[in-house]
Design an enzyme around this catalytic site. Structure first.
Site, PDB file in Angstrom:
ATOM      1  N   LYS A 240       0.389  -1.144  -0.122  1.00 27.56           N
ATOM      2  CA  LYS A 240       0.067   0.240   0.589  1.00 27.56           C
ATOM      3  C   LYS A 240       0.515   1.371   0.203  1.00 27.56           C
ATOM      4  CE  LYS A 240      -4.397  -1.272   1.549  1.00 27.56           C
ATOM      5  NZ  LYS A 240      -5.795  -1.632   2.923  1.00 27.56           N
ATOM      6  N   ARG A 241       2.181   1.472   0.410  1.00 28.90           N
ATOM      7  CA  ARG A 241       2.608   2.386   0.607  1.00 28.90           C
ATOM      8  C   ARG A 241       3.016   2.907  -0.463  1.00 28.90           C
ATOM      9  NH1 ARG A 241       7.815   1.440   1.519  1.00 28.90           N
ATOM     10  NH2 ARG A 241       7.614  -1.061   1.066  1.00 28.90           N
TER      11      ARG A 241
END
Ligand code: GLU
Length: 471
Positions: A240-241
């Site tokens: 997600k980062r």
């Protein structure tokens, strides 16, 4: 033997971009070899699996055009079958009942860690032939061969050999009676006649365990192809980062399914120097065996570039659902009819890198008012000196017998001549009046797309605006 592949997501979250790539590769390879693509939802982890995640995964696959030939099948419907197989394994001596307590196993693991050994079950119950007594908590373990090695020719990784001594006596059935992942996968891959298992390389360590179940049952072992994983631009595993990782988020951000598929296919696979592929080309050319072994790096800028190409090359049928979707998200309700959208599409197709951008650019056509105007454009172009030319143009436009580009052009030209204006001097104020901002397709096309009523209303609204601004 006809090819049968499967995509087997666990419904514990959205369909992420890595999963979509696996599904795409299964799908493309299957098409190329005229096989059958099966979808199996691996929902044996009842605590983490949700109906919502199933729905989102199916929606993501559908949007990408990766719907299966067979399925979706659900592992949670096959519990009985898994337990039957375990009975057979027990009877044939390939599995055994283990009653070791959690305390014993914890202590064992602790000791092994202290000694620097790999934590594993020590096989205490292996030869005890304990009965499966419902009164006594127990698990059922697979009797993993202690000697020899498990070897397969991976279609991507090449030969892989894993020494059996490395492997634990895998739990097949937990103490609550539920079957475990490796058992379920092996049984389903057999029952569904899967001939080639395509999945991420994070599953390589599971493969020997599954092969052991196949061998113990006397089943034919499928081929395996373990794909390198996706990494972000910093080299770390994609998460997600790194930005959007859910497939449907890419839809929200205005990517076309054909562009995302094209981009994902090129991650780890190539065909000469070619970058842009249609779906039909991919289905013809892609082969899982041609995949590289190194991790593929996800590059958002390249995806954007590919998306622009696909938008320009797309047919109206490909763009209409996405444009309608984006317009709805921008508050245009109900979305314009497909016929209307098909008429205006060519004016915007070459001007947008994403469908969000396209929707933003054509939104002015479908709303009631474009006021308040973009401040800078209005200040610069919508000056009081333009009041008379705009009013005169409106009067001419009102009497036009037909609303064609040619008729609009002659109305426009005659206003330019009357007021001794250059093209831009009239076009820019008119553009602000019609669209609310300083950029749009050609001014005649803009008038034409808006139609007579809307065009006249908007010029009148601009004149009112100018009148209200008068000191
Ligand atoms: N359900 C597994 C996952 O989502 C895939 C298992 C497999 O492909 O064998 O990671």
């Amino acid at each position: 033997m006809t090819l049968r592949t499967r995509f087997a997501p666990s419904p514990t979250g959205f369909l992420h971009i890595g999963g979509a790539r696996t599904a795409l590769f299964c799908h493309l390879h299957t098409r190329r070899h005229q096989g059958t693509f099966v979808l199996r939802v691996e929902d044996t982890d009842t605590e983490r699996s949700t109906q919502e995640a199933v729905a989102v995964i199916l929606e993501g696959l559908h949007w990408l055009g990766l719907s299966p030939d067979e399925g979706p099948f659900f592992q949670s419907h096959h519990t009985q079958r898994y337990l039957e197989v375990v009975q057979e394994l027990l009877q044939a001596g390939h599995a055994y009942v283990c009653t070791c307590s959690k305390e014993r196993l914890d202590a064992l693991r602790e000791r092994q860690r202290e000694n620097g050994d790999k934590p594993r079950y020590d096989g205490l119950c292996r030869e005890l032939h304990l009965p499966a007594d419902p009164q006594r908590p127990h698990v059922i373990r697979f009797k993993t061969p202690r000697e020899g090695e498990t070897l397969w020719e991976d279609r991507i990784q090449g030969a892989i050999r894993i020494s059996n001594g490395e492997l634990d006596d895998l739990i097949l059935v937990r103490s609550d009676g539920s079957p475990t992942y490796n058992l379920a996968v092996a049984v389903d891959d057999h029952d569904m006649g899967i001939t080639l298992v395509i999945r991420g390389e994070d599953h390589i360590s599971n493969t020997p365990r599954q092969i052991h179940v196949f061998k113990a049952m006397g089943w034919e072992i499928p081929d395996y192809a373990h794909m390198p994983l996706l990494h972000g631009s910093d080299g770390a595993k994609l998460s997600k980062r790194h930005g959007a990782v859910s497939v449907l988020q890419y839809r929200e951000e205005g990517f076309l399914p054909s562009a995302l598929n094209n981009y994902l296919a090129r991650l780890g696979w190539s065909h000469g120097e070619q970058e842009i592929f249609t779906r039909a080309e991919l289905e013809q050319l892609f082969d899982i065996s041609a995949l590289g072994r190194s991790a593929a790096i996800f590059d958002q800028a390249k995806l954007l570039w590919i998306n622009g190409h696909h938008i320009r090359a797309a047919t109206p049928e490909q763009l209409l659902p996405e444009l309608a979707y984006q317009l709805t998200r921008l508050g245009v309700e109900p979305p314009p009819s497909p016929e209307t959208l098909a008429t205006i599409l060519p004016e915007f197709q070459s001007r947008a890198a994403t469908m969000v951008e396209m929707a933003q650019k054509c939104r002015f056509l479908f709303i009631d008012s474009v006021q308040p105007y973009e401040e800078k454009a209005a200040r610069k172009h919508l000056t009081t000196a333009m009041r008379d030319p705009l009013a005169a143009l409106a009067a001419t436009l009102e009497t036009l017998p037909e609303w064609t580009i040619a008729a609009l052009e002659s109305a426009f030209q005659s206003t330019l001549e009357t007021f001794h204006l250059s093209m831009g001097q009239l076009a820019q104020p008119l553009r602000v009046a019609l669209t609310g901002c300083g950029a749009s397709p050609g001014i005649l096309e803009t008038l034409w797309m808006l139609g007579q009523d809307k065009s006249l209303n908007r010029i009148q609204a601009a004149l009112d605006h100018l009148a209200a601004r008068q000191p």
